[in-house]
Structures are given as C-alpha cells and as structure tokens.
Write a protein that holds these residues in place. Structure first.
Motif, PDB file in Angstrom:
ATOM      1  N   LYS A   1       0.838  -1.208   0.000  1.00  0.00           N
ATOM      2  CA  LYS A   1       0.000   0.000   0.000  1.00  0.00           C
ATOM      3  C   LYS A   1       0.872   1.257   0.000  1.00  0.00           C
ATOM      4  O   LYS A   1       0.617   2.207  -0.744  1.00  0.00           O
ATOM      5  N   LYS A   2       1.920   1.251   0.814  1.00  0.00           N
ATOM      6  CA  LYS A   2       2.822   2.402   0.887  1.00  0.00           C
ATOM      7  C   LYS A   2       3.480   2.648  -0.473  1.00  0.00           C
ATOM      8  O   LYS A   2       3.562   3.786  -0.940  1.00  0.00           O
ATOM      9  N   GLN A   3       3.930   1.565  -1.111  1.00  0.00           N
ATOM     10  CA  GLN A   3       4.561   1.696  -2.428  1.00  0.00           C
ATOM     11  C   GLN A   3       3.568   2.242  -3.461  1.00  0.00           C
ATOM     12  O   GLN A   3       3.911   3.133  -4.243  1.00  0.00           O
ATOM     13  N   LEU A   4       2.343   1.736  -3.445  1.00  0.00           N
ATOM     14  CA  LEU A   4       1.323   2.232  -4.381  1.00  0.00           C
ATOM     15  C   LEU A   4       1.003   3.703  -4.117  1.00  0.00           C
ATOM     16  O   LEU A   4       0.809   4.483  -5.054  1.00  0.00           O
ATOM     17  N   ASP A   5       0.934   4.087  -2.840  1.00  0.00           N
ATOM     18  CA  ASP A   5       0.697   5.496  -2.482  1.00  0.00           C
ATOM     19  C   ASP A   5       1.791   6.395  -3.055  1.00  0.00           C
ATOM     20  O   ASP A   5       1.509   7.460  -3.618  1.00  0.00           O
ATOM     21  N   GLU A   6       3.049   5.966  -2.905  1.00  0.00           N
ATOM     22  CA  GLU A   6       4.178   6.752  -3.418  1.00  0.00           C
ATOM     23  C   GLU A   6       4.125   6.855  -4.942  1.00  0.00           C
ATOM     24  O   GLU A   6       4.359   7.929  -5.510  1.00  0.00           O
ATOM     25  N   GLU A   7       3.822   5.737  -5.600  1.00  0.00           N
ATOM     26  CA  GLU A   7       3.726   5.754  -7.060  1.00  0.00           C
ATOM     27  C   GLU A   7       2.608   6.679  -7.516  1.00  0.00           C
ATOM     28  O   GLU A   7       2.777   7.448  -8.469  1.00  0.00           O
ATOM     29  N   LEU A   8       1.456   6.614  -6.845  1.00  0.00           N
ATOM     30  CA  LEU A   8       0.335   7.482  -7.206  1.00  0.00           C
ATOM     31  C   LEU A   8       0.678   8.956  -6.995  1.00  0.00           C
ATOM     32  O   LEU A   8       0.306   9.809  -7.803  1.00  0.00           O
ATOM     33  N   GLU A   9       1.392   9.244  -5.915  1.00  0.00           N
ATOM     34  CA  GLU A   9       1.795  10.636  -5.652  1.00  0.00           C
ATOM     35  C   GLU A   9       2.709  11.139  -6.766  1.00  0.00           C
ATOM     36  O   GLU A   9       2.528  12.249  -7.275  1.00  0.00           O
ATOM     37  N   HIS A  10       3.663  10.315  -7.169  1.00  0.00           N
ATOM     38  CA  HIS A  10       4.574  10.694  -8.252  1.00  0.00           C
ATOM     39  C   HIS A  10       3.818  10.860  -9.579  1.00  0.00           C
ATOM     40  O   HIS A  10       4.035  11.834 -10.305  1.00  0.00           O
ATOM     41  N   LEU A  11       2.938   9.934  -9.888  1.00  0.00           N
ATOM     42  CA  LEU A  11       2.174  10.001 -11.134  1.00  0.00           C
ATOM     43  C   LEU A  11       1.246  11.216 -11.153  1.00  0.00           C
ATOM     44  O   LEU A  11       1.094  11.870 -12.185  1.00  0.00           O
ATOM     45  N   THR A  12       0.646  11.526 -10.015  1.00  0.00           N
ATOM     46  CA  THR A  12      -0.228  12.692  -9.926  1.00  0.00           C
ATOM     47  C   THR A  12       0.562  13.974 -10.135  1.00  0.00           C
ATOM     48  O   THR A  12       0.107  14.900 -10.809  1.00  0.00           O
ATOM     49  N   SER A  13       1.763  14.026  -9.586  1.00  0.00           N
ATOM     50  CA  SER A  13       2.640  15.177  -9.796  1.00  0.00           C
ATOM     51  C   SER A  13       2.992  15.313 -11.274  1.00  0.00           C
ATOM     52  O   SER A  13       2.952  16.415 -11.837  1.00  0.00           O
ATOM     53  N   SER A  14       3.310  14.195 -11.914  1.00  0.00           N
ATOM     54  CA  SER A  14       3.625  14.213 -13.346  1.00  0.00           C
ATOM     55  C   SER A  14       2.413  14.666 -14.156  1.00  0.00           C
ATOM     56  O   SER A  14       2.543  15.422 -15.123  1.00  0.00           O
ATOM     57  N   PHE A  15       1.244  14.218 -13.755  1.00  0.00           N
ATOM     58  CA  PHE A  15      -0.005  14.584 -14.426  1.00  0.00           C
ATOM     59  C   PHE A  15      -0.203  16.105 -14.357  1.00  0.00           C
ATOM     60  O   PHE A  15      -0.513  16.749 -15.363  1.00  0.00           O
ATOM     61  N   THR A  16       0.022  16.675 -13.184  1.00  0.00           N
ATOM     62  CA  THR A  16      -0.102  18.129 -12.996  1.00  0.00           C
ATOM     63  C   THR A  16       0.916  18.877 -13.862  1.00  0.00           C
ATOM     64  O   THR A  16       0.582  19.886 -14.486  1.00  0.00           O
ATOM     65  N   GLN A  17       2.140  18.369 -13.919  1.00  0.00           N
ATOM     66  CA  GLN A  17       3.175  19.010 -14.728  1.00  0.00           C
ATOM     67  C   GLN A  17       2.837  18.945 -16.220  1.00  0.00           C
ATOM     68  O   GLN A  17       3.076  19.897 -16.960  1.00  0.00           O
ATOM     69  N   LEU A  18       2.281  17.819 -16.658  1.00  0.00           N
ATOM     70  CA  LEU A  18       1.889  17.698 -18.068  1.00  0.00           C
ATOM     71  C   LEU A  18       0.773  18.674 -18.411  1.00  0.00           C
ATOM     72  O   LEU A  18       0.782  19.291 -19.480  1.00  0.00           O
ATOM     73  N   HIS A  19      -0.198  18.827 -17.501  1.00  0.00           N
ATOM     74  CA  HIS A  19      -1.273  19.803 -17.739  1.00  0.00           C
ATOM     75  C   HIS A  19      -0.715  21.220 -17.814  1.00  0.00           C
ATOM     76  O   HIS A  19      -1.147  22.018 -18.654  1.00  0.00           O
ATOM     77  N   ALA A  20       0.253  21.533 -16.953  1.00  0.00           N
ATOM     78  CA  ALA A  20       0.871  22.864 -16.978  1.00  0.00           C
ATOM     79  C   ALA A  20       1.605  23.085 -18.299  1.00  0.00           C
ATOM     80  O   ALA A  20       1.506  24.157 -18.908  1.00  0.00           O
ATOM     81  N   ALA A  21       2.336  22.065 -18.759  1.00  0.00           N
ATOM     82  CA  ALA A  21       3.057  22.182 -20.036  1.00  0.00           C
ATOM     83  C   ALA A  21       2.077  22.358 -21.184  1.00  0.00           C
ATOM     84  O   ALA A  21       2.297  23.194 -22.084  1.00  0.00           O
ATOM     85  N   GLN A  22       0.985  21.602 -21.160  1.00  0.00           N
ATOM     86  CA  GLN A  22      -0.009  21.729 -22.229  1.00  0.00           C
ATOM     87  C   GLN A  22      -0.617  23.134 -22.232  1.00  0.00           C
ATOM     88  O   GLN A  22      -0.814  23.724 -23.290  1.00  0.00           O
ATOM     89  N   SER A  23      -0.872  23.684 -21.055  1.00  0.00           N
ATOM     90  CA  SER A  23      -1.413  25.047 -20.961  1.00  0.00           C
ATOM     91  C   SER A  23      -0.434  26.063 -21.533  1.00  0.00           C
ATOM     92  O   SER A  23      -0.830  27.004 -22.235  1.00  0.00           O
TER      93      SER A  23
END
Length: 155
Positions: A23-45
């Motif tokens: 669960k801890k590993q999945l939480d960390e992966e999701l946090e990293h992926l969510t951060s990447s998702f936010t960065q991609l949206h910023a780049a697209q904007s």
C-alpha cells in the motif's frame, strides 16, 4: 500483483505488514504520477498559450520596427524593437531556439499540444489502474485487520 522476479503473488497470501508495504509503495507511485499529471497539464497550458500568441500575431496586427516589451522572465521585461512581423523565435526545448515563420510556429505548438494530450491520456489510464490496485490492497488489508487472529491448535 507481481514481485521483482515476475512471479504472481496472491494478495490474500500476504501478511498485514506486507500489504501495508505494498500500500505504501502504491501510495508513493500514485503521488509521483499525480505530480507528473499536474506538470503535463501545466506544459499543455503553456503550449496552448504560445499557440494563441502565435495565431494572434498575424502580420496585420504587427508592424516591423514597432517597440515591444520582451519577456526575460515571468516578471521581467525589456524594451525591444520588432525586426520581423512574419517570423518568431520558438523554444524547441532544453534551451534551443529556432526562428520559424508564423505558420510553422503555429503547427509546432499544435503538435506539442497534441503530443502532451496523448501523454496525459496514457498517464490517466496508468493512474486509474494504480488507484484500482490501491483500493484492492486497502480492502484486503481492512479484511485482514478486522479478522480475528488465527487460533493455535489445542494440544
């Protein structure tokens, strides 16, 4: 779930401590992926904004030798003169700039918006899958923690 050597492992066979680690590993992966998702949206904007600027700067609105403000940073501008109303300088990445005509620059930014959009869709699918895995792990962990401990056999 799969372990490091690609063997399938049943989540039900894992202990509560092992499930907590998963669960801890999945939480960390999701946090990293969510951060990447936010960065991609910023780049697209940013690419969309560049596209809007390029498309809005047709030759009819710009005049050569017109005085303009040139952005050096988000908050620092210097005065400059426009030398060409039909060409712009495009940041193509990692500090490289290329002079392009307005049509080519617009096409470049349209392509970038599309590429980033595709990456966002791929990342959404990955985030969804990880979220589903996390929910399954949390449910199994909840069941294991709620179940009474196994009784030792009587002699």
């Amino acid at each position: 779930m799969a372990s490091g050597n690609n063997e399938a492992v049943s989540l039900e066979s894992l202990s509560a401590q092992q499930l907590t680690q998963v669960k801890k590993q999945l939480d960390e992966e999701l946090e990293h992926l969510t951060s990447s998702f936010t960065q991609l949206h910023a780049a697209q904007s940013k690419f969309r904004e560049c596209l809007r600027c390029v498309q809005g700067s047709g030759a009819s609105t710009l005049q050569e030798h017109k005085s303009i403000l040139v952005p050096l940073t988000n908050s620092l501008y210097v005065r400059g003169n426009l030398t060409s109303a039909s060409h712009v300088v495009v940041d193509v990445g990692t500090g490289f700039y290329v002079e392009k005509d307005i049509k080519s620059a617009a096409q470049f930014y349209e392509n970038k918006v599309g590429e980033v959009g595709g990456s966002i869709k791929e990342l959404e699918a990955i985030v969804q899958g990880k979220s589903n895995n996390l929910r399954v792990v949390e449910e199994i962990l909840r069941q294991k923690l709620a179940a009474p401990p196994p009784q030792a056999p009587s002699p």
